[in-house]
Design a protein around this motif. Structure first.
Motif, short mmCIF file in Angstrom:
data_model
loop_
_atom_site.label_atom_id
_atom_site.label_comp_id
_atom_site.label_asym_id
_atom_site.label_seq_id
_atom_site.Cartn_x
_atom_site.Cartn_y
_atom_site.Cartn_z
N GLY A 247 53.16 41.41 33.26
CA GLY A 247 52.56 42.67 33.63
C GLY A 247 51.08 42.64 33.95
O GLY A 247 50.48 43.68 34.18
N GLY A 248 50.48 41.47 33.94
CA GLY A 248 49.08 41.35 34.33
C GLY A 248 48.11 41.51 33.18
O GLY A 248 48.49 41.79 32.04
N LYS B 94 53.29 43.83 24.50
CA LYS B 94 53.69 45.23 24.63
C LYS B 94 55.06 45.33 25.28
O LYS B 94 55.47 44.45 26.05
CB LYS B 94 52.66 45.98 25.46
CG LYS B 94 51.31 46.06 24.77
CD LYS B 94 50.30 46.76 25.63
CE LYS B 94 48.96 46.77 24.89
NZ LYS B 94 47.88 47.25 25.72
N LYS B 95 55.75 46.40 24.97
CA LYS B 95 57.07 46.65 25.55
C LYS B 95 56.99 46.67 27.07
O LYS B 95 57.90 46.21 27.76
CB LYS B 95 57.64 47.95 25.00
CG LYS B 95 59.07 48.19 25.43
CD LYS B 95 59.16 49.46 26.19
CE LYS B 95 60.58 49.73 26.63
NZ LYS B 95 60.59 50.74 27.67
N ALA B 96 55.88 47.16 27.62
CA ALA B 96 55.71 47.20 29.08
C ALA B 96 55.73 45.79 29.67
O ALA B 96 56.14 45.61 30.82
CB ALA B 96 54.42 47.92 29.45
N SER B 97 55.30 44.79 28.91
CA SER B 97 55.36 43.40 29.38
C SER B 97 56.80 42.95 29.54
O SER B 97 57.14 42.25 30.50
CB SER B 97 54.63 42.47 28.41
OG SER B 97 53.25 42.67 28.46
N LEU C 193 58.60 41.67 33.06
CA LEU C 193 59.35 40.42 33.20
C LEU C 193 60.76 40.69 33.72
O LEU C 193 61.23 40.00 34.63
CB LEU C 193 59.42 39.67 31.87
CG LEU C 193 60.23 38.37 31.88
CD1 LEU C 193 59.62 37.35 32.85
CD2 LEU C 193 60.32 37.79 30.47
N ILE C 194 61.42 41.69 33.17
CA ILE C 194 62.77 42.03 33.62
C ILE C 194 62.78 42.33 35.11
O ILE C 194 63.68 41.91 35.84
CB ILE C 194 63.34 43.21 32.81
CG1 ILE C 194 63.60 42.79 31.36
CG2 ILE C 194 64.63 43.74 33.44
CD1 ILE C 194 63.92 43.93 30.42
N GLU D 21 58.64 32.66 25.98
CA GLU D 21 59.37 31.44 26.36
C GLU D 21 60.18 31.67 27.64
O GLU D 21 60.23 30.81 28.51
CB GLU D 21 60.27 30.96 25.22
CG GLU D 21 59.51 30.44 24.02
CD GLU D 21 58.56 29.29 24.36
OE1 GLU D 21 58.95 28.37 25.09
OE2 GLU D 21 57.41 29.34 23.87
N ILE D 22 60.80 32.82 27.75
CA ILE D 22 61.55 33.15 28.97
C ILE D 22 60.58 33.25 30.15
O ILE D 22 60.88 32.76 31.24
CB ILE D 22 62.35 34.46 28.77
CG1 ILE D 22 63.47 34.23 27.77
CG2 ILE D 22 62.90 34.97 30.10
CD1 ILE D 22 64.15 35.49 27.27
#
Length: 153
Positions: free
Chosen positions: A20-21, A44-47, A51-52, A93-94
């Motif tokens: 997410g930068g 953060k959940k936004a990260s 990624l998704i 890791e993903i």
């Protein structure tokens, strides 16, 4: 405009981009120890959502099949809520394996296609289907290394 689209096509996201930068990952990642610190602090959940988006799969599929967490549980979290150490570490890791895929294939479309196509070297499993366990992630990363070196195509 055409130059901008060419630059965007060439740009390969790094780990921070995939998460997410810099606005979401306010950490200078220079070593594995920096990744450990980031995991300990939590992302953060936004990260996770960022990624998704790069993986081209649904939030439900990722959270339930890879993280083994109900999508409803994850959706109840606010975007700026910090995830626990274990979840943060696994998402990092993903993201590292995904970053490697971008280095090899150089475009999001090719990365998503490769991740979602059965692979002979992975016993006809899709690479993304192996993201739910550390051994699977290592196998996918090894295959990416072989492709990079021209050993496997």
């Amino acid at each position: 405009m055409q130059v901008l689209s060419k630059i965007k096509a060439i740009h390969k996201p790094d780990l921070v981009d995939l998460l997410g930068g810099i606005k979401l990952v306010d950490a200078d990642i220079r070593s594995e120890f920096d990744l450990i610190n980031l995991s300990n602090t939590g992302i953060k959940k936004a990260s996770l959502d960022a990624l998704i988006g790069h993986l081209g799969m649904s939030k439900k599929s990722f959270t339930e099949n890879i993280l083994n967490v109900s999508v409803k549980t994850m959706e109840r979290k606010k975007n700026d809520e910090v995830l626990d150490k274990r979840t943060s570490s696994y998402i990092i890791e993903i993201a590292k394996v995904t970053e490697h895929a971008f280095e090899v294939f150089e475009s999001e479309e090719k990365v998503q296609s490769w991740l979602n196509t059965p692979n002979r070297a992975l016993n006809q499993m899709k690479p993304i289907d192996l993201f739910d366990m550390p051994t699977g992630l290592m196998m996918v990363d090894r295959i990416l290394g072989r492709i990079e070196e021209g050993v496997y195509s």
